[in-house]
Design a protein around this motif. Structure first.
Motif, short mmCIF file in Angstrom:
data_model
loop_
_atom_site.label_atom_id
_atom_site.label_comp_id
_atom_site.label_asym_id
_atom_site.label_seq_id
_atom_site.Cartn_x
_atom_site.Cartn_y
_atom_site.Cartn_z
N HIS A 62 0.84 -1.19 0.00
CA HIS A 62 0.00 0.00 0.00
C HIS A 62 0.87 1.24 0.00
O HIS A 62 1.86 1.30 0.74
N ALA A 83 -4.47 4.46 -12.25
CA ALA A 83 -4.11 4.97 -10.92
C ALA A 83 -4.69 6.37 -10.73
O ALA A 83 -5.26 6.69 -9.68
N TRP A 87 -7.26 6.08 -7.67
CA TRP A 87 -6.53 6.18 -6.40
C TRP A 87 -6.71 7.55 -5.78
O TRP A 87 -6.71 8.53 -6.50
N PRO A 88 -6.83 7.67 -4.46
CA PRO A 88 -6.96 6.54 -3.54
C PRO A 88 -8.32 5.85 -3.72
O PRO A 88 -9.32 6.52 -3.92
N ARG A 117 -1.56 -0.67 -4.18
CA ARG A 117 -2.84 0.01 -3.98
C ARG A 117 -2.64 1.22 -3.09
O ARG A 117 -1.87 1.17 -2.14
N CYS A 118 -3.34 2.30 -3.40
CA CYS A 118 -3.37 3.48 -2.55
C CYS A 118 -4.73 3.53 -1.87
O CYS A 118 -5.74 3.77 -2.53
N ARG A 124 -3.77 5.53 4.39
CA ARG A 124 -2.98 6.43 3.57
C ARG A 124 -2.23 7.45 4.44
O ARG A 124 -1.07 7.77 4.19
#
Ligand code: TXA
Ligand code: MG
Length: 317
Positions: A62, A83, A87-88, A117-118, A124
């Motif tokens: 992550h 992305a 993302w997120p 993955r974000c 995060r």
């Protein structure tokens, strides 16, 4: 016993444990993750230890943003587009790993690709604070129902870890959708919290299904299994069964179910996804020998819901 801290007060405590190589259970928008420093092999090994997870399953790394991800993997223009679009959020990209990614090989189980993955929210924030990626599988015991509340994580892992960060019930309720982005296009490895149709729209290209072999051992046949047996797509309840319902109309004999929980009375797939794992756990706890499941449509998030239900129903070893 794990301490449970509300996410508003947990950033310092979580960061302190993570830098010393301790795993910490954290909320994301999909499910809770059991997170550890992805650059520290011992820290990652503690995840496997706590989860009792088969060693050959690679983990998702992550990241806090696309920049951090680009230091770890090679992004094609298509991967970059996905992305930026999601993302997120609940999308995991499997991409070719860079040689000097800094990621410990235990994270990828020796593969030359890496899943990135974000996440949204606390995960995060803590990654940004640490300035390094966190490896985090779903915070459950390997093969069992996935935790979507801090209490469920505590019940499964509370005696094996030091800290659970409580962010309330997760919004999406299903793990992320995993796609592999390669030269010849996008391949679906695991349906999840982002509908495939949305990915296709953003990519302007079809997503291939039916990948075989290696790929996402989250694809192990029996996974997410409750203690009770599962009967899918039922139109009638048998004596002694608990009922996982969907939508406004009930199956025959529903009145005699040991316990009934409705994933979404209004037949909303997003609501159903968010309730899936916690309702399976509650029906399981009713002591019924079998959980009967009403049909759930297969479009949009219904694809991932049906995938998880099929795994929960698969023969156990
Ligand atoms: O929503 C999620 O994705 C959650 C939260 C915590 O982020 N995480 C999660 O992780 O579901 P986990 O470890 O339970 O599932 C990760 C899946 C596994 O099925 C694994 O096999 C697959 O990702 N995977 C990881 N690296 C891969 C790779 N290089 N190639 C193919 N599949 C990979
Ligand atoms: Mg999992």
């Amino acid at each position: 016993m794990a301490e449970i801290l509300p996410q508003e007060n947990a950033l310092d405590a979580a960061s302190r444990l993570l830098v010393t190589g301790e795993p910490v259970a954290i909320p994301t928008e999909t499910v809770y993750g059991l997170a550890a420093d992805a650059t520290n092999g011992e820290a990652v090994a503690r995840i496997f230890e706590a989860k009792g997870r088969p060693r050959f399953n690679p983990l998702i790394a992550h990241v806090a943003d696309v920049n951090m991800a680009q230091r770890i993997a090679h992004f094609s223009p298509l991967a970059q587009r996905l992305a930026e679009a999601f993302w997120p959020g609940p999308l995991t990209l499997v991409l070719p790993q860079r040689d000097a990614s800094g990621i410990h090989p235990l994270v990828t189980a020796g593969l030359d690709t890496i899943a990135l993955r974000c996440p949204q929210g606390f995960g995060r924030e803590v990654i940004a604070r640490l300035g390094r990626p966190l490896a985090a599988p779903s915070a459950n015991i390997s093969g069992r129902v996935t935790g979507t509340t801090a209490q469920a994580v505590d019940a499964a892992l509370g005696d094996r870890i030091k800290l659970i960060v409580d962010g309330g019930p997760t919004r999406v309720g299903l793990e992320s959708t995993i796609v592999k982005v390669a030269e010849d296009g996008i391949v679906l490895l695991r349906p999840g919290g982002l509908a495939v149709e949305e990915i296709e729209r953003a990519a302007g290209a079809p997503v291939k299904r039916g990948a075989r072999g290696v790929q996402a051992p989250g694809m192990l046949a029996s996974h997410y299994a409750p203690q009770a047996g599962i009967r899918l797509d039922i139109d009638e309840i048998l004596p002694g069964e608990a009922l996982l319902a969907f939508g406004p109309d009930r199956a025959r004999g529903a009145a005699q179910a040991v316990l009934t929980l409705n994933l979404s009375p209004a037949a909303d797939l997003r609501e159903a996804a968010a309730n899936l794992f916690s309702y399976l756990s509650k029906l399981d706890a009713s002591g019924a020998k079998t959980i009967a499941v009403e049909p759930v449509p297969r479009h949009g998030l219904g694809e991932a819901i049906n995938d998880r239900l099929a795994r929960a129903a698969a023969p156990r070893d």
